[in-house]
Motif scaffolding. Sequence first.
Motif, PDB file in Angstrom:
ATOM      1  N   LYS A 119      50.337   8.523   6.595  1.00 47.18           N
ATOM      2  CA  LYS A 119      49.634   8.756   5.336  1.00 47.18           C
ATOM      3  C   LYS A 119      48.221   8.232   5.533  1.00 47.18           C
ATOM      4  CE  LYS A 119      49.723   8.004   0.355  1.00 47.18           C
ATOM      5  NZ  LYS A 119      50.403   7.321  -0.775  1.00 47.18           N
ATOM      6  N   PHE A 120      47.284   9.136   5.581  1.00 48.05           N
ATOM      7  CA  PHE A 120      45.915   8.726   5.878  1.00 48.05           C
ATOM      8  C   PHE A 120      45.398   7.753   4.829  1.00 48.05           C
ATOM      9  CE2 PHE A 120      46.057  12.837   8.202  1.00 48.05           C
ATOM     10  CZ  PHE A 120      45.825  12.321   9.462  1.00 48.05           C
ATOM     11  N   SER A 121      44.678   6.750   5.315  1.00 50.86           N
ATOM     12  CA  SER A 121      44.205   5.679   4.448  1.00 50.86           C
ATOM     13  C   SER A 121      43.175   6.179   3.441  1.00 50.86           C
ATOM     14  CB  SER A 121      43.586   4.563   5.300  1.00 50.86           C
ATOM     15  OG  SER A 121      43.048   3.549   4.472  1.00 50.86           O
ATOM     16  N   THR A 122      43.177   5.550   2.286  1.00 48.52           N
ATOM     17  CA  THR A 122      42.155   5.809   1.266  1.00 48.52           C
ATOM     18  C   THR A 122      41.188   4.638   1.148  1.00 48.52           C
ATOM     19  OG1 THR A 122      43.648   4.930  -0.435  1.00 48.52           O
ATOM     20  CG2 THR A 122      43.677   7.315  -0.059  1.00 48.52           C
ATOM     21  N   SER A 176      36.122  -7.217  11.522  1.00 46.28           N
ATOM     22  CA  SER A 176      36.159  -7.108  12.975  1.00 46.28           C
ATOM     23  C   SER A 176      37.224  -6.178  13.528  1.00 46.28           C
ATOM     24  CB  SER A 176      36.324  -8.496  13.598  1.00 46.28           C
ATOM     25  OG  SER A 176      36.272  -8.417  15.008  1.00 46.28           O
ATOM     26  N   PHE A 177      37.037  -4.869  13.341  1.00 46.44           N
ATOM     27  CA  PHE A 177      37.863  -3.905  14.068  1.00 46.44           C
ATOM     28  C   PHE A 177      37.473  -3.972  15.553  1.00 46.44           C
ATOM     29  CE2 PHE A 177      39.507  -0.706  10.799  1.00 46.44           C
ATOM     30  CZ  PHE A 177      39.346  -1.562   9.732  1.00 46.44           C
ATOM     31  N   ALA A 178      36.177  -3.779  15.839  1.00 47.11           N
ATOM     32  CA  ALA A 178      35.594  -3.950  17.189  1.00 47.11           C
ATOM     33  C   ALA A 178      36.333  -3.159  18.273  1.00 47.11           C
ATOM     34  CB  ALA A 178      35.548  -5.436  17.562  1.00 47.11           C
ATOM     35  N   ASN A 179      36.909  -2.025  17.898  1.00 44.60           N
ATOM     36  CA  ASN A 179      37.773  -1.303  18.829  1.00 44.60           C
ATOM     37  C   ASN A 179      37.961   0.131  18.338  1.00 44.60           C
ATOM     38  OD1 ASN A 179      40.068  -0.245  20.196  1.00 44.60           O
ATOM     39  ND2 ASN A 179      40.905  -2.279  20.498  1.00 44.60           N
ATOM     40  N   PRO A 180      37.402   1.119  19.019  1.00 47.04           N
ATOM     41  CA  PRO A 180      37.543   2.501  18.562  1.00 47.04           C
ATOM     42  C   PRO A 180      38.989   2.986  18.454  1.00 47.04           C
ATOM     43  CG  PRO A 180      35.765   2.334  20.153  1.00 47.04           C
ATOM     44  CD  PRO A 180      36.471   1.011  20.165  1.00 47.04           C
ATOM     45  N   ALA A 181      39.839   2.628  19.402  1.00 41.02           N
ATOM     46  CA  ALA A 181      41.233   3.073  19.359  1.00 41.02           C
ATOM     47  C   ALA A 181      41.954   2.484  18.157  1.00 41.02           C
ATOM     48  CB  ALA A 181      41.959   2.700  20.652  1.00 41.02           C
ATOM     49  N   VAL A 182      41.771   1.200  17.937  1.00 39.44           N
ATOM     50  CA  VAL A 182      42.391   0.541  16.785  1.00 39.44           C
ATOM     51  C   VAL A 182      41.871   1.135  15.483  1.00 39.44           C
ATOM     52  CG1 VAL A 182      42.513  -1.645  15.521  1.00 39.44           C
ATOM     53  CG2 VAL A 182      42.940  -1.599  17.975  1.00 39.44           C
ATOM     54  N   THR A 183      40.584   1.456  15.452  1.00 37.45           N
ATOM     55  CA  THR A 183      40.007   2.079  14.264  1.00 37.45           C
ATOM     56  C   THR A 183      40.682   3.413  13.963  1.00 37.45           C
ATOM     57  OG1 THR A 183      37.864   1.042  14.739  1.00 37.45           O
ATOM     58  CG2 THR A 183      37.853   2.892  13.216  1.00 37.45           C
ATOM     59  N   ALA A 187      43.545   4.489  10.682  1.00 39.72           N
ATOM     60  CA  ALA A 187      43.319   5.566   9.718  1.00 39.72           C
ATOM     61  C   ALA A 187      44.621   6.243   9.312  1.00 39.72           C
ATOM     62  CB  ALA A 187      42.365   6.604  10.298  1.00 39.72           C
ATOM     63  N   PHE A 188      45.681   6.041  10.107  1.00 42.42           N
ATOM     64  CA  PHE A 188      46.945   6.733   9.876  1.00 42.42           C
ATOM     65  C   PHE A 188      47.879   5.959   8.947  1.00 42.42           C
ATOM     66  CE2 PHE A 188      45.277   8.998  13.408  1.00 42.42           C
ATOM     67  CZ  PHE A 188      45.892  10.232  13.431  1.00 42.42           C
ATOM     68  N   THR A 189      47.412   4.869   8.349  1.00 46.09           N
ATOM     69  CA  THR A 189      48.260   4.094   7.453  1.00 46.09           C
ATOM     70  C   THR A 189      47.503   3.747   6.186  1.00 46.09           C
ATOM     71  OG1 THR A 189      49.534   2.031   7.221  1.00 46.09           O
ATOM     72  CG2 THR A 189      47.605   1.959   8.669  1.00 46.09           C
ATOM     73  N   ASP A 190      48.066   4.092   5.054  1.00 46.86           N
ATOM     74  CA  ASP A 190      47.424   3.797   3.773  1.00 46.86           C
ATOM     75  C   ASP A 190      47.935   2.469   3.242  1.00 46.86           C
ATOM     76  OD1 ASP A 190      45.755   4.149   1.617  1.00 46.86           O
ATOM     77  OD2 ASP A 190      47.171   5.395   0.492  1.00 46.86           O
ATOM     78  N   THR A 191      47.659   1.420   4.022  1.00 52.48           N
ATOM     79  CA  THR A 191      48.110   0.081   3.671  1.00 52.48           C
ATOM     80  C   THR A 191      46.933  -0.886   3.787  1.00 52.48           C
ATOM     81  OG1 THR A 191      48.804  -0.340   5.962  1.00 52.48           O
ATOM     82  CG2 THR A 191      50.479   0.546   4.458  1.00 52.48           C
ATOM     83  N   PRO A 197      39.731   8.063   6.896  1.00 55.68           N
ATOM     84  CA  PRO A 197      39.258   8.877   8.022  1.00 55.68           C
ATOM     85  C   PRO A 197      37.744   9.126   8.004  1.00 55.68           C
ATOM     86  CG  PRO A 197      41.325   9.748   7.211  1.00 55.68           C
ATOM     87  CD  PRO A 197      40.928   8.654   6.250  1.00 55.68           C
ATOM     88  N   ALA A 198      37.167   9.268   6.823  1.00 50.84           N
ATOM     89  CA  ALA A 198      35.724   9.516   6.743  1.00 50.84           C
ATOM     90  C   ALA A 198      34.908   8.329   7.225  1.00 50.84           C
ATOM     91  CB  ALA A 198      35.337   9.868   5.307  1.00 50.84           C
ATOM     92  N   SER A 199      35.501   7.150   7.251  1.00 49.55           N
ATOM     93  CA  SER A 199      34.794   5.943   7.696  1.00 49.55           C
ATOM     94  C   SER A 199      34.941   5.697   9.192  1.00 49.55           C
ATOM     95  CB  SER A 199      35.320   4.716   6.932  1.00 49.55           C
ATOM     96  OG  SER A 199      35.152   4.853   5.538  1.00 49.55           O
ATOM     97  N   VAL A 200      35.819   6.450   9.845  1.00 47.95           N
ATOM     98  CA  VAL A 200      36.130   6.188  11.248  1.00 47.95           C
ATOM     99  C   VAL A 200      34.939   6.448  12.163  1.00 47.95           C
ATOM    100  CG1 VAL A 200      37.530   6.948  13.219  1.00 47.95           C
ATOM    101  CG2 VAL A 200      38.618   6.476  11.015  1.00 47.95           C
ATOM    102  N   ALA A 201      34.327   7.618  12.067  1.00 43.77           N
ATOM    103  CA  ALA A 201      33.224   7.965  12.968  1.00 43.77           C
ATOM    104  C   ALA A 201      32.048   6.992  12.851  1.00 43.77           C
ATOM    105  CB  ALA A 201      32.767   9.404  12.721  1.00 43.77           C
ATOM    106  N   PRO A 202      31.615   6.625  11.638  1.00 38.56           N
ATOM    107  CA  PRO A 202      30.540   5.634  11.545  1.00 38.56           C
ATOM    108  C   PRO A 202      30.922   4.281  12.152  1.00 38.56           C
ATOM    109  CG  PRO A 202      30.742   6.822   9.483  1.00 38.56           C
ATOM    110  CD  PRO A 202      31.921   7.206  10.315  1.00 38.56           C
ATOM    111  N   PHE A 203      32.171   3.886  11.985  1.00 39.57           N
ATOM    112  CA  PHE A 203      32.625   2.624  12.583  1.00 39.57           C
ATOM    113  C   PHE A 203      32.560   2.711  14.108  1.00 39.57           C
ATOM    114  CE2 PHE A 203      35.110  -0.788  10.212  1.00 39.57           C
ATOM    115  CZ  PHE A 203      34.297  -0.721   9.096  1.00 39.57           C
TER     116      PHE A 203
END
Length: 244
Positions: A119-122, A176-183, A187-191, A197-203
């Motif tokens: 469930k993609f995060s909001t 501190s995500f500091a990690n593209p894979a973790v970012t 995105a796949f958990t709405d917790t 998902p829209a915030s992933v690329a800028p991060f």
Amino acid sequence: MTASLGRRIAAEAIGTGLLVTVVVGSGIQAAELSPDVGVQLLANSLATVFGLGVLIALLGPVSGAHFNPAVTLAAWFTGRRTADGLTLRDVAGYVPAQIVGAVGGAVLADAMFGEPLVKFSTHDRSAGHLRLGEVVATAGLILLIFGLNRIGRASLAPAAVASYIGAAYWFTSSTSFANPAVTIGRAFTDTFAGIAPASVAPFIAAQALGAVLGLGAVTAVYGRPGPSAEEVVVPHGEPEPAVS
């Protein structure tokens, strides 16, 4: 004897997956046990510190325990002219494994806590100050990892890297995500630990900038040349166990 590429890829996938499971799972548990956001973040950060330290100590001797495309790419860049540096073939194996592992780790955490498997995060994290936090967090992580190798203290990586991430949960605005894979995985958990998902690329863009700045800081402090990729995050290439 250095572990085969297949084994190293497996270590990166499993390690990144379990790291995301720790981050997401502890966030879900914390949110269920306490309504206080400060307590939730404390629980989440402590679980991440302990989990990351264990994973680096356990899997570092196999793959170097990157668990992070930014670290893998930085290791390739600094070691590309050395005989024992990461090759592009290694990078092409490590990075997809880290991303797939991260997504799998988020799905596993959701499954354990009865959440929808995907469930993609909001949770919007698009603000500029959060991206600045990612630049700072990633630059510091790269400086720490490569700096430890430059001073011959790579054996401290499990404790040092875990401690840094735990601290950066609190001193950076982005936690501190500091990690593209973790970012991507988060995105796949709405917790609690999710990211829209829209915030992933800028991060990820901020993390890439942070990695470049971190390598620049390493050069500014320690000079050239960079460390061999075989030494990142921890020394690896342990002897193969004897087979009867």
